[in-house]
Scaffold this active site. Structure first.
Site, PDB file in Angstrom:
ATOM      1  N   ASN A  34       0.820  -1.219   0.000  1.00 11.77           N
ATOM      2  CA  ASN A  34       0.000   0.000   0.000  1.00 11.77           C
ATOM      3  C   ASN A  34       0.849   1.263   0.000  1.00 11.77           C
ATOM      4  OD1 ASN A  34      -2.400  -1.399   0.164  1.00 11.77           O
ATOM      5  ND2 ASN A  34      -2.675  -1.071   2.363  1.00 11.77           N
ATOM      6  N   GLY A  45       1.386  -6.779   4.220  1.00 17.64           N
ATOM      7  CA  GLY A  45       2.339  -7.656   3.555  1.00 17.64           C
ATOM      8  C   GLY A  45       3.697  -6.985   3.393  1.00 17.64           C
ATOM      9  N   ASN A 104      -3.897  -9.992  17.480  1.00 15.21           N
ATOM     10  CA  ASN A 104      -3.787  -9.111  18.644  1.00 15.21           C
ATOM     11  C   ASN A 104      -4.964  -9.444  19.571  1.00 15.21           C
ATOM     12  OD1 ASN A 104      -6.037  -7.735  17.676  1.00 15.21           O
ATOM     13  ND2 ASN A 104      -4.859  -6.024  16.863  1.00 15.21           N
ATOM     14  N   ASP A 157       3.330   6.516  17.826  1.00 13.21           N
ATOM     15  CA  ASP A 157       2.521   5.975  16.715  1.00 13.21           C
ATOM     16  C   ASP A 157       2.686   4.451  16.731  1.00 13.21           C
ATOM     17  OD1 ASP A 157       1.314   5.256  14.355  1.00 13.21           O
ATOM     18  OD2 ASP A 157       2.733   6.294  13.052  1.00 13.21           O
ATOM     19  N   THR A 192       1.072   2.363  14.783  1.00 12.31           N
ATOM     20  CA  THR A 192       0.730   1.746  13.491  1.00 12.31           C
ATOM     21  C   THR A 192       1.863   0.844  13.014  1.00 12.31           C
ATOM     22  OG1 THR A 192      -0.163   3.921  12.962  1.00 12.31           O
ATOM     23  CG2 THR A 192      -0.251   2.249  11.236  1.00 12.31           C
ATOM     24  N   ASP A 219       3.131  -5.729  12.682  1.00 13.71           N
ATOM     25  CA  ASP A 219       3.865  -6.229  11.511  1.00 13.71           C
ATOM     26  C   ASP A 219       5.368  -6.191  11.750  1.00 13.71           C
ATOM     27  OD1 ASP A 219       1.487  -6.596  10.114  1.00 13.71           O
ATOM     28  OD2 ASP A 219       1.517  -4.545   9.346  1.00 13.71           O
ATOM     29  N   GLY A 241       4.988   6.402  11.315  1.00 14.29           N
ATOM     30  CA  GLY A 241       5.082   5.726  10.028  1.00 14.29           C
ATOM     31  C   GLY A 241       5.016   4.222  10.175  1.00 14.29           C
TER      32      GLY A 241
HETATM   33  P1  ATP Z   1      -0.975  -2.544  14.881  1.00 12.17           P
HETATM   34  O1  ATP Z   1      -2.326  -3.046  14.397  1.00 12.17           O
HETATM   35  O2  ATP Z   1      -1.031  -1.186  15.507  1.00 12.17           O
HETATM   36  O3  ATP Z   1       0.086  -2.678  13.858  1.00 12.17           O
HETATM   37  P2  ATP Z   1      -1.136  -4.842  16.565  1.00 12.17           P
HETATM   38  O4  ATP Z   1      -2.423  -4.547  17.279  1.00 12.17           O
HETATM   39  O5  ATP Z   1      -1.143  -5.872  15.509  1.00 12.17           O
HETATM   40  O6  ATP Z   1      -0.483  -3.506  16.038  1.00 12.17           O
HETATM   41  P3  ATP Z   1       0.180  -4.904  19.120  1.00 12.17           P
HETATM   42  O7  ATP Z   1      -0.288  -6.027  19.957  1.00 12.17           O
HETATM   43  O8  ATP Z   1      -0.360  -3.541  19.423  1.00 12.17           O
HETATM   44  O9  ATP Z   1      -0.014  -5.284  17.596  1.00 12.17           O
HETATM   45  O10 ATP Z   1       1.784  -4.785  19.214  1.00 12.17           O
HETATM   46  C1  ATP Z   1       2.651  -5.808  18.740  1.00 12.17           C
HETATM   47  C2  ATP Z   1       3.881  -5.838  19.610  1.00 12.17           C
HETATM   48  O11 ATP Z   1       4.536  -4.560  19.531  1.00 12.17           O
HETATM   49  C3  ATP Z   1       3.585  -6.044  21.093  1.00 12.17           C
HETATM   50  O12 ATP Z   1       3.496  -7.415  21.426  1.00 12.17           O
HETATM   51  C4  ATP Z   1       4.799  -5.369  21.739  1.00 12.17           C
HETATM   52  O13 ATP Z   1       5.916  -6.240  21.759  1.00 12.17           O
HETATM   53  C5  ATP Z   1       5.084  -4.202  20.783  1.00 12.17           C
HETATM   54  N1  ATP Z   1       4.420  -2.983  21.260  1.00 12.17           N
HETATM   55  C6  ATP Z   1       3.209  -2.499  20.885  1.00 12.17           C
HETATM   56  N2  ATP Z   1       2.901  -1.376  21.574  1.00 12.17           N
HETATM   57  C7  ATP Z   1       3.948  -1.128  22.392  1.00 12.17           C
HETATM   58  C8  ATP Z   1       4.254  -0.118  23.361  1.00 12.17           C
HETATM   59  N3  ATP Z   1       3.384   0.870  23.637  1.00 12.17           N
HETATM   60  N4  ATP Z   1       5.441  -0.195  24.010  1.00 12.17           N
HETATM   61  C9  ATP Z   1       6.332  -1.175  23.747  1.00 12.17           C
HETATM   62  N5  ATP Z   1       6.100  -2.163  22.853  1.00 12.17           N
HETATM   63  C10 ATP Z   1       4.924  -2.152  22.184  1.00 12.17           C
END
Ligand code: ATP
Length: 293
Positions: free
Chosen positions: A10, A40, A179, A233, A235, A239, A274
């Site tokens: 994307n 991806g 998640n 951020d 986002t 991944d 980003g």
């Molecule tokens: P997104 O959809 O935003 O890409 P996600 O919901 O798929 O993320 P998360 O569970 O939010 O995934 O995060 C994946 C991993 O990233 C977590 O298991 C953790 O190791 C790391 N992580 C996410 N947020 C934080 C944070 N605030 N501080 C430190 N590590 C984080």
């Protein structure tokens, strides 16, 4: 070994806002920038930065050269990225002051995958090679089935969650990655507890609370805390985590070390705005790991 990734590419548009808009509300953004994204492409970039040989399988539109160039700049092999008449996929990502996001995606060329291209890419797959799949393309089940026929390891991110597809993918998935929200959606769709989802390996990422790897066959769970970070951020954190973790497994790390590798990468990522362009380089991740022995 090679990490294959079949999935979306994307163009991400990021907008910085004070708060996420509520229904009917119009708000102005204080900043806008664009970057490479798609679950991806994100996972491919993370695995390549982590040190794996990564082949991306996907489709872009007529104007998609920039995406191929970005992927190649990260070291991703794009020989199996095809072309479609449809526009390259894109996403509108709104990020608030706390780093929380809301996202709208347009699939475009991501929904025009070629079975011929997919099979010719996976013909290079060796037993034990990892195939990463997410829910932003089409032919997901065909890709997983083709990989299983070659004794590859199918790692499936059920995101964004699609009930029928998620259930169809389970018999051809080795490692399911969700998640906490998707875990609840999955268990609700199947009418079972989260830990009863019928898959060998279940990885549940829990944001700042870390990640659990549940091995349902051995009954063992490995839990890793998140590294402390001040998020701006989140986002693409999932991944970034998964691409680095898959690469860790590809490079022969234990589950625990691969998850720490992924968690360290994701903790750095959340401090930057980003997606793929904001993922950390391997030496930054190694430095964070070295400072937390
Ligand atoms: P997104 O959809 O935003 O890409 P996600 O919901 O798929 O993320 P998360 O569970 O939010 O995934 O995060 C994946 C991993 O990233 C977590 O298991 C953790 O190791 C790391 N992580 C996410 N947020 C934080 C944070 N605030 N501080 C430190 N590590 C984080």
């Amino acid at each position: 070994m090679t990490v294959y990734c079949f999935g979306s590419i994307n163009l991400d548009h990021f907008y910085s806002v004070t708060h996420l808009p509520t229904p009917g509300e119009t708000i102005g953004a204080s900043a806008h920038h664009t970057g490479l994204g798609g679950k991806g492409a994100n996972q491919s970039v993370a695995a390549a930065l982590a040190g794996s040989h990564v082949r991306h399988i996907g489709t872009v539109g007529p104007e998609g050269n920039w995406a191929l160039e970005r992927l190649q700049a990260f070291g991703v092999d794009t020989q199996f990225v095809g072309r479609s008449d449809k526009a390259t996929g894109h996403a509108v990502i709104v990020v608030d002051e706390a780093g929380e996001n809301a996202i709208v995606t347009f699939g475009g060329a991501n929904h025009e995958q070629s079975l011929t291209l997919l099979n010719s890419a996976l013909d290079h797959g060796k037993p034990g090679d990892i195939l990463l799949i997410q829910n932003e393309a089409n032919l997901h089940e065909a890709a997983a089935r083709a990989a299983k026929q070659r004794d590859m390891v199918v790692v499936y991110s059920a995101a964004p969650f699609k009930p029928g597809l998620a259930e169809a993918m389970l018999p051809v998935t080795d490692i399911l990655v969700v998640n906490e929200v998707e875990a609840v959606q999955f268990s609700g769709a199947l009418g079972v507890e989260v830990t009863g989802i019928p898959v060998h390996h279940l990885l549940i990422t829990k944001g700042a609370a870390g990640v659990d790897w549940i091995d349902r066959y051995s009954g063992k769970t490995v839990s890793i805390p998140a590294f402390s970070a001040k998020p701006v951020d989140t986002t693409g954190a999932g991944d970034c985590f998964l691409g680095y973790t898959a690469s860790g497994l590809d490079q022969g790390m234990t589950r625990e070390n691969a998850m720490r590798f992924g968690a360290a990468a994701a903790a750095i990522k959340v401090t930057r705005r980003g997606t793929a362009d904001a993922f950390p380089a391997r030496d930054e991740v190694d430095a964070l790991l070295a400072s937390h022995p």
